[in-house]
Structure formats: C-alpha cells, structure tokens
Design a protein around this motif. Structure first.
Motif, mmCIF file in Angstrom:
data_model
loop_
_atom_site.group_PDB
_atom_site.id
_atom_site.type_symbol
_atom_site.label_atom_id
_atom_site.label_comp_id
_atom_site.label_asym_id
_atom_site.label_seq_id
_atom_site.Cartn_x
_atom_site.Cartn_y
_atom_site.Cartn_z
ATOM 1 N N PRO A 1 -8.219 -2.111 -7.002
ATOM 2 C CA PRO A 1 -9.648 -2.607 -7.618
ATOM 3 C C PRO A 1 -9.285 -3.685 -8.720
ATOM 4 O O PRO A 1 -8.307 -3.595 -9.266
ATOM 5 N N SER A 2 -10.217 -4.438 -8.812
ATOM 6 C CA SER A 2 -9.983 -5.583 -9.825
ATOM 7 C C SER A 2 -9.861 -5.131 -10.981
ATOM 8 O O SER A 2 -9.086 -5.837 -11.639
ATOM 9 N N HIS A 3 -10.185 -4.186 -11.417
ATOM 10 C CA HIS A 3 -10.075 -3.665 -13.004
ATOM 11 C C HIS A 3 -8.821 -3.231 -13.091
ATOM 12 O O HIS A 3 -8.080 -3.035 -14.400
ATOM 13 N N ARG A 4 -7.776 -3.021 -12.114
ATOM 14 C CA ARG A 4 -6.292 -2.841 -12.180
ATOM 15 C C ARG A 4 -5.710 -3.822 -11.941
ATOM 16 O O ARG A 4 -4.344 -3.673 -12.031
ATOM 17 N N TYR A 5 -6.000 -5.034 -11.443
ATOM 18 C CA TYR A 5 -5.198 -6.275 -11.239
ATOM 19 C C TYR A 5 -4.307 -6.865 -12.212
ATOM 20 O O TYR A 5 -3.150 -6.721 -12.151
ATOM 21 N N GLU A 6 -4.661 -6.886 -13.603
ATOM 22 C CA GLU A 6 -3.849 -7.102 -14.602
ATOM 23 C C GLU A 6 -2.778 -5.889 -14.814
ATOM 24 O O GLU A 6 -1.895 -6.342 -15.321
ATOM 25 N N ASP A 7 -3.188 -4.693 -14.706
ATOM 26 C CA ASP A 7 -2.130 -3.534 -14.836
ATOM 27 C C ASP A 7 -0.972 -3.672 -13.890
ATOM 28 O O ASP A 7 0.112 -3.629 -14.272
ATOM 29 N N ALA A 8 -1.568 -4.377 -12.461
ATOM 30 C CA ALA A 8 -0.508 -4.512 -11.572
ATOM 31 C C ALA A 8 0.627 -5.438 -11.958
ATOM 32 O O ALA A 8 1.728 -5.636 -11.884
ATOM 33 N N VAL A 9 -0.110 -6.659 -12.551
ATOM 34 C CA VAL A 9 0.787 -7.605 -12.828
ATOM 35 C C VAL A 9 1.824 -7.683 -13.974
ATOM 36 O O VAL A 9 2.754 -7.950 -13.894
ATOM 37 N N ARG A 10 1.022 -6.812 -15.128
ATOM 38 C CA ARG A 10 1.991 -6.464 -16.198
ATOM 39 C C ARG A 10 3.195 -5.389 -15.779
ATOM 40 O O ARG A 10 4.076 -5.376 -16.337
ATOM 41 N N ALA A 11 2.746 -4.570 -15.006
ATOM 42 C CA ALA A 11 4.149 -4.023 -14.089
ATOM 43 C C ALA A 11 4.862 -4.603 -13.360
ATOM 44 O O ALA A 11 6.102 -3.996 -12.861
ATOM 45 N N GLY A 12 4.839 -5.971 -13.145
ATOM 46 C CA GLY A 12 5.686 -6.859 -12.273
ATOM 47 C C GLY A 12 5.162 -7.198 -10.968
ATOM 48 O O GLY A 12 6.163 -8.103 -10.322
ATOM 49 N N ALA A 13 4.109 -7.018 -10.480
ATOM 50 C CA ALA A 13 3.700 -7.513 -9.260
ATOM 51 C C ALA A 13 3.477 -8.940 -9.624
ATOM 52 O O ALA A 13 3.000 -9.637 -10.367
ATOM 53 N N VAL A 14 3.891 -9.831 -8.539
ATOM 54 C CA VAL A 14 3.998 -11.291 -8.607
ATOM 55 C C VAL A 14 2.701 -11.848 -7.925
ATOM 56 O O VAL A 14 2.212 -11.262 -6.855
ATOM 57 N N GLN A 15 2.007 -12.453 -8.581
ATOM 58 C CA GLN A 15 0.726 -12.943 -8.223
ATOM 59 C C GLN A 15 0.761 -14.127 -6.943
ATOM 60 O O GLN A 15 1.477 -15.272 -7.384
ATOM 61 N N VAL A 16 0.126 -14.001 -5.897
ATOM 62 C CA VAL A 16 0.194 -15.049 -4.678
ATOM 63 C C VAL A 16 -1.025 -14.989 -4.107
ATOM 64 O O VAL A 16 -2.044 -14.098 -4.502
ATOM 65 N N SER A 17 -1.353 -15.921 -3.378
ATOM 66 C CA SER A 17 -2.665 -16.085 -2.590
ATOM 67 C C SER A 17 -2.614 -15.131 -1.344
ATOM 68 O O SER A 17 -1.762 -14.413 -0.884
ATOM 69 N N SER A 18 -3.952 -14.976 -1.007
ATOM 70 C CA SER A 18 -4.000 -13.789 0.095
ATOM 71 C C SER A 18 -3.335 -14.321 1.331
ATOM 72 O O SER A 18 -2.795 -13.687 2.119
ATOM 73 N N ARG A 19 -3.535 -15.796 1.558
ATOM 74 C CA ARG A 19 -2.600 -16.257 2.777
ATOM 75 C C ARG A 19 -1.094 -16.037 2.832
ATOM 76 O O ARG A 19 -0.569 -15.630 3.770
ATOM 77 N N MET B 1 13.695 -5.759 -6.742
ATOM 78 C CA MET B 1 12.402 -4.857 -6.176
ATOM 79 C C MET B 1 11.190 -6.116 -6.626
ATOM 80 O O MET B 1 10.931 -6.490 -7.765
ATOM 81 N N THR B 2 10.705 -6.371 -5.544
ATOM 82 C CA THR B 2 9.339 -7.427 -5.914
ATOM 83 C C THR B 2 8.284 -6.840 -4.856
ATOM 84 O O THR B 2 8.316 -6.767 -3.809
ATOM 85 N N VAL B 3 7.235 -6.831 -5.673
ATOM 86 C CA VAL B 3 6.021 -6.591 -4.997
ATOM 87 C C VAL B 3 4.934 -7.722 -5.256
ATOM 88 O O VAL B 3 5.091 -8.303 -6.192
ATOM 89 N N TYR B 4 3.959 -8.187 -4.724
ATOM 90 C CA TYR B 4 3.055 -9.002 -4.756
ATOM 91 C C TYR B 4 1.744 -8.329 -4.615
ATOM 92 O O TYR B 4 1.281 -7.449 -4.043
ATOM 93 N N ILE B 5 0.757 -9.167 -5.281
ATOM 94 C CA ILE B 5 -0.575 -8.943 -5.236
ATOM 95 C C ILE B 5 -1.580 -10.308 -5.180
ATOM 96 O O ILE B 5 -1.174 -11.400 -5.838
ATOM 97 N N ASP B 6 -2.444 -10.105 -4.568
ATOM 98 C CA ASP B 6 -3.345 -11.245 -4.297
ATOM 99 C C ASP B 6 -4.587 -11.055 -5.205
ATOM 100 O O ASP B 6 -5.030 -10.165 -5.700
ATOM 101 N N PRO B 7 -5.325 -12.202 -5.391
ATOM 102 C CA PRO B 7 -6.501 -12.085 -6.306
ATOM 103 C C PRO B 7 -7.565 -11.155 -5.864
ATOM 104 O O PRO B 7 -7.578 -11.100 -4.550
ATOM 105 N N PRO B 8 -8.119 -10.614 -6.546
ATOM 106 C CA PRO B 8 -9.229 -9.637 -6.161
ATOM 107 C C PRO B 8 -10.541 -10.356 -5.778
ATOM 108 O O PRO B 8 -11.354 -10.756 -6.569
ATOM 109 N N THR B 9 -10.369 -10.622 -4.378
ATOM 110 C CA THR B 9 -11.633 -11.249 -3.726
ATOM 111 C C THR B 9 -12.278 -10.687 -2.562
ATOM 112 O O THR B 9 -13.053 -11.189 -2.001
ATOM 113 N N TRP B 10 -11.674 -9.245 -2.117
ATOM 114 C CA TRP B 10 -11.964 -8.747 -1.066
ATOM 115 C C TRP B 10 -13.005 -7.668 -1.407
ATOM 116 O O TRP B 10 -12.800 -6.617 -1.908
ATOM 117 N N PRO B 11 -14.531 -7.741 -1.121
ATOM 118 C CA PRO B 11 -15.278 -6.718 -1.379
ATOM 119 C C PRO B 11 -15.522 -5.556 -0.588
ATOM 120 O O PRO B 11 -14.970 -5.638 0.529
#
Length: 92
Positions: A51-69, A1-11
């Motif tokens: 939300p940006s304050h949950r970004y690190e939680d998602a990464v710690r849970a296993g989400a792979v950091q990738v660009s928005s593109r 199982m792989t999920v991905y997350i982009d940086p918190p840049t979307w207002p």
C-alpha cells in the motif's frame, strides 16, 4: 540482494498500491517482504502488493525505485514473471 518497487499508482480496495519484486528469486522477495512486515497474503503470483503508505518504508529498507514498466522488464529478464491465467469466456 536487490528488490525493486514501482510507484503507488495501482488502485484497488479503496487504496493505491505498488508492486514489490525481486530479480533474483522468490525466496529473496519473501525474506525482504517479511522483514518489511508485509503479510504473505500480499504476494500475488510474482510480486507483493504494497500500500502507498508503506512505499517509503520499503525504499528505506533498501527497495530500489523503478517504473512500473521496469518492474515487468526485470521480472521477464529474471524468468520470474507469472502471468494471470485467463479462464475463458463465462468464467467468474
């Protein structure tokens, strides 16, 4: 199982957001998001808004950091991209 997350840049709504996606299935994405504690209302077409304050939680849970593109490329590659529908001129 792989999920991905982009940086918190979307207002939006006074916050900054990330997109959480799967390149396998929506079921996989819903399971991961539920385990993370993301409400189902955060699901929009093909991703969860995180939300940006949950970004690190998602990464710690296993989400792979990738660009928005890369998020968009992965969704298209998996056949999971659902574009916004244009309602036409004069629609609200």
């Amino acid at each position: 199982m792989t999920v991905y997350i982009d940086p918190p840049t979307w207002p939006g709504h006074g916050r900054v957001w990330s997109h959480l996606i799967s390149d396998v299935s929506y079921d996989e994405l819903h399971t991961f998001a539920a385990d993370l504690g993301a409400p189902r209302r955060a699901f929009e077409r093909d991703h969860y808004d995180i939300p940006s304050h949950r970004y690190e939680d998602a990464v710690r849970a296993g989400a792979v950091q990738v660009s928005s593109r890369e998020v968009v490329r992965l969704l298209y590659g998996a056949g999971l991209r659902r574009a916004k529908r244009w309602a036409g001129p004069g629609s609200s």
